[in-house]
Design a protein around this motif. Structure first.
Motif, PDB file in Angstrom:
ATOM      1  N   ASP A 196      94.637  30.141  37.622  1.00  0.00           N
ATOM      2  CA  ASP A 196      94.696  30.153  38.953  1.00  0.00           C
ATOM      3  C   ASP A 196      92.879  30.626  39.594  1.00  0.00           C
ATOM      4  OD1 ASP A 196      97.312  29.405  39.247  1.00  0.00           O
ATOM      5  OD2 ASP A 196      98.002  31.273  39.996  1.00  0.00           O
ATOM      6  N   VAL A 197      92.438  31.748  38.863  1.00  0.00           N
ATOM      7  CA  VAL A 197      91.348  32.410  39.187  1.00  0.00           C
ATOM      8  C   VAL A 197      90.171  31.936  38.413  1.00  0.00           C
ATOM      9  CG1 VAL A 197      89.984  34.448  39.481  1.00  0.00           C
ATOM     10  CG2 VAL A 197      92.620  34.026  40.048  1.00  0.00           C
ATOM     11  N   LEU A 198      90.326  31.703  37.181  1.00  0.00           N
ATOM     12  CA  LEU A 198      89.193  31.217  36.427  1.00  0.00           C
ATOM     13  C   LEU A 198      89.116  29.586  36.062  1.00  0.00           C
ATOM     14  CD1 LEU A 198      89.221  34.149  33.740  1.00  0.00           C
ATOM     15  CD2 LEU A 198      87.888  33.848  35.859  1.00  0.00           C
ATOM     16  N   GLY A 199      90.018  29.114  36.590  1.00  0.00           N
ATOM     17  CA  GLY A 199      90.169  27.643  36.318  1.00  0.00           C
ATOM     18  C   GLY A 199      90.702  27.214  34.837  1.00  0.00           C
ATOM     19  N   GLN A 200      90.594  28.092  33.986  1.00  0.00           N
ATOM     20  CA  GLN A 200      91.326  27.563  32.637  1.00  0.00           C
ATOM     21  C   GLN A 200      91.551  28.853  31.901  1.00  0.00           C
ATOM     22  OE1 GLN A 200      88.160  25.587  30.400  1.00  0.00           O
ATOM     23  NE2 GLN A 200      86.805  27.591  30.364  1.00  0.00           N
ATOM     24  N   GLU A 201      92.793  28.791  30.889  1.00  0.00           N
ATOM     25  CA  GLU A 201      93.128  29.742  30.166  1.00  0.00           C
ATOM     26  C   GLU A 201      91.942  30.367  29.228  1.00  0.00           C
ATOM     27  OE1 GLU A 201      95.755  27.899  26.786  1.00  0.00           O
ATOM     28  OE2 GLU A 201      96.635  27.997  28.556  1.00  0.00           O
ATOM     29  N   PHE A 278     106.628  42.586  23.865  1.00  0.00           N
ATOM     30  CA  PHE A 278     107.089  41.586  22.991  1.00  0.00           C
ATOM     31  C   PHE A 278     108.762  41.792  23.267  1.00  0.00           C
ATOM     32  CE2 PHE A 278     103.237  41.943  20.580  1.00  0.00           C
ATOM     33  CZ  PHE A 278     102.850  40.697  20.441  1.00  0.00           C
ATOM     34  N   PRO A 279     109.485  40.771  23.200  1.00  0.00           N
ATOM     35  CA  PRO A 279     109.126  39.248  23.351  1.00  0.00           C
ATOM     36  C   PRO A 279     108.897  38.763  24.779  1.00  0.00           C
ATOM     37  CG  PRO A 279     111.221  39.449  22.972  1.00  0.00           C
ATOM     38  CD  PRO A 279     110.805  40.994  23.123  1.00  0.00           C
ATOM     39  N   GLN A 280     109.414  39.702  25.887  1.00  0.00           N
ATOM     40  CA  GLN A 280     108.944  39.357  27.142  1.00  0.00           C
ATOM     41  C   GLN A 280     107.463  38.713  27.588  1.00  0.00           C
ATOM     42  OE1 GLN A 280     110.254  42.308  25.808  1.00  0.00           O
ATOM     43  NE2 GLN A 280     111.313  43.417  27.694  1.00  0.00           N
ATOM     44  N   ASN A 281     106.604  39.115  26.788  1.00  0.00           N
ATOM     45  CA  ASN A 281     105.549  38.486  27.192  1.00  0.00           C
ATOM     46  C   ASN A 281     105.240  36.879  26.988  1.00  0.00           C
ATOM     47  OD1 ASN A 281     105.507  38.819  24.350  1.00  0.00           O
ATOM     48  ND2 ASN A 281     103.125  38.849  24.375  1.00  0.00           N
ATOM     49  N   SER A 282     106.309  36.341  26.034  1.00  0.00           N
ATOM     50  CA  SER A 282     106.373  34.979  25.927  1.00  0.00           C
ATOM     51  C   SER A 282     107.112  34.202  27.170  1.00  0.00           C
ATOM     52  CB  SER A 282     106.832  34.860  24.482  1.00  0.00           C
ATOM     53  OG  SER A 282     106.613  33.204  24.415  1.00  0.00           O
ATOM     54  N   LEU A 283     106.631  33.552  28.126  1.00  0.00           N
ATOM     55  CA  LEU A 283     107.644  33.134  29.158  1.00  0.00           C
ATOM     56  C   LEU A 283     108.004  31.735  29.180  1.00  0.00           C
ATOM     57  CD1 LEU A 283     104.648  34.504  31.923  1.00  0.00           C
ATOM     58  CD2 LEU A 283     106.956  35.675  30.875  1.00  0.00           C
ATOM     59  N   GLY A 284     107.755  31.066  28.064  1.00  0.00           N
ATOM     60  CA  GLY A 284     108.037  29.815  28.203  1.00  0.00           C
ATOM     61  C   GLY A 284     106.915  28.841  28.784  1.00  0.00           C
ATOM     62  N   THR A 285     106.789  27.653  28.192  1.00  0.00           N
ATOM     63  CA  THR A 285     105.905  26.765  28.675  1.00  0.00           C
ATOM     64  C   THR A 285     105.907  26.394  30.114  1.00  0.00           C
ATOM     65  OG1 THR A 285     105.697  25.686  26.518  1.00  0.00           O
ATOM     66  CG2 THR A 285     104.495  24.437  28.461  1.00  0.00           C
ATOM     67  N   GLN A 286     107.263  25.943  31.050  1.00  0.00           N
ATOM     68  CA  GLN A 286     106.908  25.637  32.260  1.00  0.00           C
ATOM     69  C   GLN A 286     107.130  26.882  33.042  1.00  0.00           C
ATOM     70  OE1 GLN A 286     110.918  23.942  33.280  1.00  0.00           O
ATOM     71  NE2 GLN A 286     110.318  23.572  35.464  1.00  0.00           N
ATOM     72  N   ALA A 287     107.532  28.126  32.839  1.00  0.00           N
ATOM     73  CA  ALA A 287     107.294  29.301  33.663  1.00  0.00           C
ATOM     74  C   ALA A 287     105.910  29.713  33.893  1.00  0.00           C
ATOM     75  CB  ALA A 287     108.114  30.348  33.526  1.00  0.00           C
ATOM     76  N   ALA A 288     105.242  29.849  32.347  1.00  0.00           N
ATOM     77  CA  ALA A 288     103.768  30.141  32.319  1.00  0.00           C
ATOM     78  C   ALA A 288     102.975  29.230  33.398  1.00  0.00           C
ATOM     79  CB  ALA A 288     103.213  30.248  31.107  1.00  0.00           C
ATOM     80  N   SER A 289     103.207  27.984  33.097  1.00  0.00           N
ATOM     81  CA  SER A 289     102.576  26.848  33.793  1.00  0.00           C
ATOM     82  C   SER A 289     102.672  26.989  35.492  1.00  0.00           C
ATOM     83  CB  SER A 289     102.514  25.498  33.261  1.00  0.00           C
ATOM     84  OG  SER A 289     104.038  25.187  34.045  1.00  0.00           O
ATOM     85  N   LEU A 290     103.702  27.385  35.978  1.00  0.00           N
ATOM     86  CA  LEU A 290     103.831  27.737  37.384  1.00  0.00           C
ATOM     87  C   LEU A 290     103.205  28.958  37.758  1.00  0.00           C
ATOM     88  CD1 LEU A 290     107.419  26.140  37.450  1.00  0.00           C
ATOM     89  CD2 LEU A 290     105.173  24.996  38.092  1.00  0.00           C
ATOM     90  N   GLY A 291     102.803  29.882  36.976  1.00  0.00           N
ATOM     91  CA  GLY A 291     102.680  31.182  37.392  1.00  0.00           C
ATOM     92  C   GLY A 291     103.577  32.190  37.654  1.00  0.00           C
ATOM     93  N   ARG A 292     104.547  31.986  37.185  1.00  0.00           N
ATOM     94  CA  ARG A 292     105.660  32.911  37.254  1.00  0.00           C
ATOM     95  C   ARG A 292     105.600  33.966  36.239  1.00  0.00           C
ATOM     96  NH1 ARG A 292     110.362  28.227  37.724  1.00  0.00           N
ATOM     97  NH2 ARG A 292     109.767  27.281  39.892  1.00  0.00           N
TER      98      ARG A 292
END
Length: 292
Positions: A196-201, A278-292
């Motif tokens: 969101d802020v830097l434009g890329q991970e 760990f393991p809460q830091n792994s959000l799943g691909t969809q949730a992370a991409s949505l910024g949740r």
């Protein structure tokens, strides 16, 4: 008063793969049985704390063959009772807080585990998170030296970690090699914020390398004193495989120490409290991409 050492039953966790020494701040005990953990990280305020509980932490570390890194924060953890920076600065300079550091170092002197002391970390941070940060550099250096000198009057067996974030301008706060045995840096990866802020991970190397390069000028060993990352499964997997492996071009890097706890301060420019555990830091691909 707060107790310093609480170990609860959490999922059994394992360190990321690699040979580089690994440590954890792990108040919930997820890494209790991981024999790959070599450093136990403790945080404590220097006010309103039950210091005898430190001895439980020493026993815990000693049973597991771990050394101890102790981060001492010069305030109380009770937010509405904290001093202002001005009161803290004056109190350190006039000796009011000498008794606090004497009491802590007196207990640490009874440890059987090797101890490294880290005082008032991330001092060049201008976010307002810490009352000891963003001071005039000369004032900070004087305070840091007083703390180390006061502790040395109690014991000569501790090492001392000077621990900036790693930003440009960190050198202004360096207290000198006579007061520093190792440099600790902070490295956190938050995938949604980066996009969101830097434009890329960002990768571990993207964040760590410029901080490492700035720290090299002091000619001292370097550690990542606080490490955390949150994102999609693939993002977390990449970080897991970077933080302890293929680091030959970082010869001064001695260890990485994971912050296995939820953030207690809002992430810059957000109201988020990332959960680095760990393991809460792994959000799943969809949730992370949505910024949740």
């Amino acid at each position: 008063m707060s107790s310093l050492f609480t170990c609860l039953a959490f999922p059994v966790l394992a360190a990321p793969p690699g040979e580089l020494p690994f440590g954890v701040y792990d108040p919930n005990g997820g890494f209790t049985n991981d024999t790959d953990v070599q450093i136990e990280h403790l945080f404590l305020p220097w006010e309103d704390v039950f210091l005898p509980s430190l001895l439980d932490a020493d026993s815990y570390a000693l049973e597991r063959g771990r050394s101890v890194l102790v981060t001492i924060e010069p305030w109380t953890w009770t937010a509405d009772e904290r001093n202002t920076p001005e009161i803290l600065i004056a109190g350190i300079a006039n000796g009011t807080y000498d008794i606090n550091i004497q009491a802590i170092c007196g207990v640490l002197n009874d440890f059987k585990s090797p101890v490294t002391i880290r005082w008032a970390q991330e001092m060049e941070d201008a976010s307002g998170q810490f009352i000891w940060a963003d001071w005039d550099p000369d004032i900070y250096i004087s305070a840091y030296k007083r703390v180390v000198s006061t502790c040395r009057e109690i014991s000569d067996k501790f090492d001392y970690m000077w621990s900036p974030l790693g930003h440009e301008g960190l050198a202004e706060y360096f207290p000198g090699p006579d007061y520093t045995d190792i440099i600790g840096l902070s490295v956190f990866g938050l995938q949604a914020w980066e996009i969101d802020v830097l434009g890329q991970e960002q990768s571990f190397r993207d964040i760590f390398e410029p901080r490492y390069q700035r720290a090299l000028q002091f000619g001292l060993p370097i550690a990542v004193a606080e490490l955390g990352y949150v994102g999609s499964d693939s993002y977390v997997a990449r970080w897991n495989n970077e933080v302890r492996q293929n680091l030959e071009d970082f010869p001064e890097l001695q260890a990485v120490i994971y912050f296995n706890q939820q953030e207690v301060y809002p992430w810059p420019e957000t109201d988020d409290l990332p959960d680095w555990q760990f393991p809460q830091n792994s959000l799943g691909t969809q949730a992370a991409s949505l910024g949740r």
